[in-house]
Design a protein around this motif. Structure first.
Motif, PDB file in Angstrom:
ATOM      1  N   GLU A  58       0.806  -1.216   0.000  1.00 17.24           N
ATOM      2  CA  GLU A  58       0.000   0.000   0.000  1.00 17.24           C
ATOM      3  C   GLU A  58       0.842   1.269   0.000  1.00 17.24           C
ATOM      4  N   ARG A  59       2.084   1.172   0.433  1.00 11.39           N
ATOM      5  CA  ARG A  59       2.883   2.387   0.592  1.00 11.39           C
ATOM      6  C   ARG A  59       3.119   3.101  -0.730  1.00 11.39           C
ATOM      7  N   SER A  60       3.312   2.329  -1.802  1.00 13.92           N
ATOM      8  CA  SER A  60       3.559   2.949  -3.107  1.00 13.92           C
ATOM      9  C   SER A  60       2.304   3.602  -3.670  1.00 13.92           C
ATOM     10  N   ARG A  61       1.159   3.309  -3.087  1.00 15.19           N
ATOM     11  CA  ARG A  61      -0.108   3.892  -3.548  1.00 15.19           C
ATOM     12  C   ARG A  61      -0.607   4.961  -2.591  1.00 15.19           C
ATOM     13  N   ARG A 110      -3.020   6.989  -6.739  1.00 12.56           N
ATOM     14  CA  ARG A 110      -2.691   7.106  -5.317  1.00 12.56           C
ATOM     15  C   ARG A 110      -4.006   7.058  -4.527  1.00 12.56           C
ATOM     16  N   ASP A 111      -4.460   5.861  -4.204  1.00 12.29           N
ATOM     17  CA  ASP A 111      -5.788   5.701  -3.610  1.00 12.29           C
ATOM     18  C   ASP A 111      -5.752   5.383  -2.121  1.00 12.29           C
ATOM     19  N   VAL A 112      -4.558   5.225  -1.533  1.00 11.45           N
ATOM     20  CA  VAL A 112      -4.433   5.022  -0.091  1.00 11.45           C
ATOM     21  C   VAL A 112      -4.103   6.377   0.539  1.00 11.45           C
ATOM     22  N   VAL A 113      -4.906   6.772   1.521  1.00 13.06           N
ATOM     23  CA  VAL A 113      -4.848   8.162   1.996  1.00 13.06           C
ATOM     24  C   VAL A 113      -4.437   8.235   3.458  1.00 13.06           C
ATOM     25  N   ILE A 114      -3.454   9.107   3.731  1.00 16.10           N
ATOM     26  CA  ILE A 114      -3.171   9.575   5.086  1.00 16.10           C
ATOM     27  C   ILE A 114      -3.606  11.036   5.127  1.00 16.10           C
ATOM     28  N   PHE A 115      -4.476  11.363   6.059  1.00 15.90           N
ATOM     29  CA  PHE A 115      -4.987  12.739   6.161  1.00 15.90           C
ATOM     30  C   PHE A 115      -4.401  13.400   7.396  1.00 15.90           C
TER      31      PHE A 115
END
Length: 496
Positions: free
Chosen positions: A384-387, A430-435
């Motif tokens: 997931e990190r690359s996304r 980039r569909d994995v989100v850190i907000f």
């Protein structure tokens, strides 16, 4: 028996420049800010934004920032990557330059050694100038441009040399590439000249040729604004909405526009407003006082920032210093004594403020948000990190992440806030989100599943409303719609 001195005549001589006292004050200001800038360990948040734009998004404009300050940040970062000391050389020298130009204005008005020194001291110890004088921000660079325009005008009034007018346009154009308020300043200044003179200025072809040159220099950033829907014009309402929290609303703005001049500056600015009317030798320069009053009223009505008049404090201080000089020369000394306690208090206030600048730009908040994001990113599965993309609810957190120390590994950083909203959306893959932000509902149009991972940062700096020192970090979010489709919905000028 007292005497009445005649107004200065066209072509009259002025006193010699007080080189040693003015030079000493200017040198001290340069040294203090260069040293303060070099020992600082962190960025002021607007300074981080300039560097982030310069590093990653340099263009002819952005939502609320013309390009000159980011371009200077880019140049400094290219010469010495990551060096805060090098980043702050230009603003420190600009702050010192404003001191010298203020003294030159006093000299043009006929100021003697004492008046020039007092004016320089007033400009040097202005409270905002002392606080922000080494930060690379548009409002740090701005006073030098305004004061140069005033100096050229008052010198033209004395000499009537039109080549001076030809320089005003380029200075104005460069100042507009620094901060847009100079355009309003120029418009109000011309209106004041039209109202009370010297109206002969308006009939000089050189002035309008120079204005055209200035417009051409400013054109690229104005064209950028036009192509993006004039976000700068929308910023007026945003600034007004923040006034209550930042400055106490309109009453706080009204007072701040004056008291940020510092103790001796406040005395001289108020005196300058009075002497511009009461002293007939200074009446040819009353347009400066009218410009100041008109801008003061406008900024109060629109609830602007309290530092918006910092570029005129030195000019009004010069009028005040010359007014007191004329009183001394004609035998009226009763009020002159109030300047010197103000000068001593100004020096003491400046000395107390200088250490505060290091506290306000301490690295704790930036380090905290970087650590929080890195921890959340490291906890994700490797696939997931690359996304992953970091979305910030505030340009402040985005800029702090974008200006992480060289070698810091982070996911791409985006935000819909202020200038960042116009830099473009994240890639759709980039569909994995850190907000990072207070309210994950900001991403409701596109992201689901966000959960609070922790709060980064500390309370050791001053931030605008909506960007409190603790930055919540949210993870587990997944983009449900393409960023390219939803990005206009996420764009906002309000800090959140």
């Amino acid at each position: 028996m007292t005497t009445v001195l005649p107004p200065l005549q066209v072509g009259s001589q002025v006193p010699r420049l007080a080189r040693w006292p003015v030079g000493l004050v200017t040198a001290v200001v340069a040294t203090v800010h260069l040293v303060s800038g070099s020992v600082g360990r962190g960025y002021w948040f607007d300074e981080a934004l300039m560097l982030a734009i310069g590093r990653h998004h340099l263009d002819w404009g952005s939502a609320d920032q013309p390009p000159l300050a980011p371009a200077i940040a880019w140049l400094a970062d290219t010469v010495a990557p990551g060096s805060i000391a090098v980043l702050r050389i230009v603003p420190s020298l600009a702050t010192a330059g404003a001191v010298l130009v203020a003294a030159l204005i006093a000299r043009e008005l006929g100021g003697d050694r004492r008046a020039q020194t007092l004016t320089a001291l007033a400009q040097a110890t202005g409270l905002w100038a002392t606080l922000a004088g080494h930060w690379l921000t548009p409002y740090t660079l701005e006073p030098l441009g305004w004061l140069l325009i005033v100096w050229l005008l008052v010198r033209w009034i004395r000499l009537r040399e039109d080549r001076l007018l030809l320089v005003i346009g380029p200075v104005l154009g460069l100042a507009a590439q620094t901060k847009f308020q100079v355009i309003l300043f120029a418009a109000v200044l011309l209106a004041a000249v039209l109202a009370i003179g010297p109206r002969g200025l308006l009939g000089r072809p050189a002035l309008w040729v120079s204005a055209l040159v200035g417009a051409l220099i400013a054109a690229p950033t104005l064209i950028w604004q036009a192509m993006h829907g004039w976000p700068q014009l929308q910023m007026g309402a945003v600034v007004a909405s923040e006034a209550e929290a930042l400055s106490g609303g309109r009453p706080g703005t009204a007072l701040g526009l004056l008291w940020l001049a510092g103790p001796v500056g406040l005395v001289l600015v108020v005196a300058g407003l009075v002497f511009a009317v009461a002293d007939r030798r200074l009446r040819p320069y009353a347009f400066l006082a009218l410009t100041f009053v008109a801008l003061w009223a406008l900024f109060v009505i629109t609830a602007g920032r309290p530092y918006y008049l910092n570029g005129l404090h030195g000019a009004l201080a010069a009028l005040g210093a010359i007014g007191f000089q004329h009183r001394r020369e004609t035998g009226h000394r009763r009020l002159s004594w109030i300047v010197w306690p103000g000068a001593a208090l100004s020096v003491a206030a400046a000395a107390a403020i200088v250490p505060l600048t290091a506290m306000l730009s301490a690295p704790g908040v930036q380090n905290g948000v970087i650590a929080g994001v890195r921890q959340a990113w490291s906890a994700l599965p490797a696939e997931e990190r690359s996304r992953t993309v970091v979305i910030s609810g505030s340009y402040i957190w985005a800029a702090y992440l974008d200006t992480a120390p060289p070698g810091t590994e982070l996911p791409p950083v985006h935000s819909g806030n202020r200038s960042y909203g116009y830099f473009g959306p994240p890639p759709d893959d980039r569909d994995v989100v850190i907000f990072v932000g207070l309210d994950p509902a900001q991403l409701a149009p596109v992201v689901t599943g966000l959960q609070l991972a922790g709060t980064s940062g500390s309370g050791d700096t001053l931030l605008p409303p909506g960007a409190e020192a603790g930055a919540p970090v949210w993870t587990g979010g997944t983009a449900q719609r393409p960023w390219s489709e939803v990005w206009p919905e996420l764009r906002t000028l309000h800090v959140g």
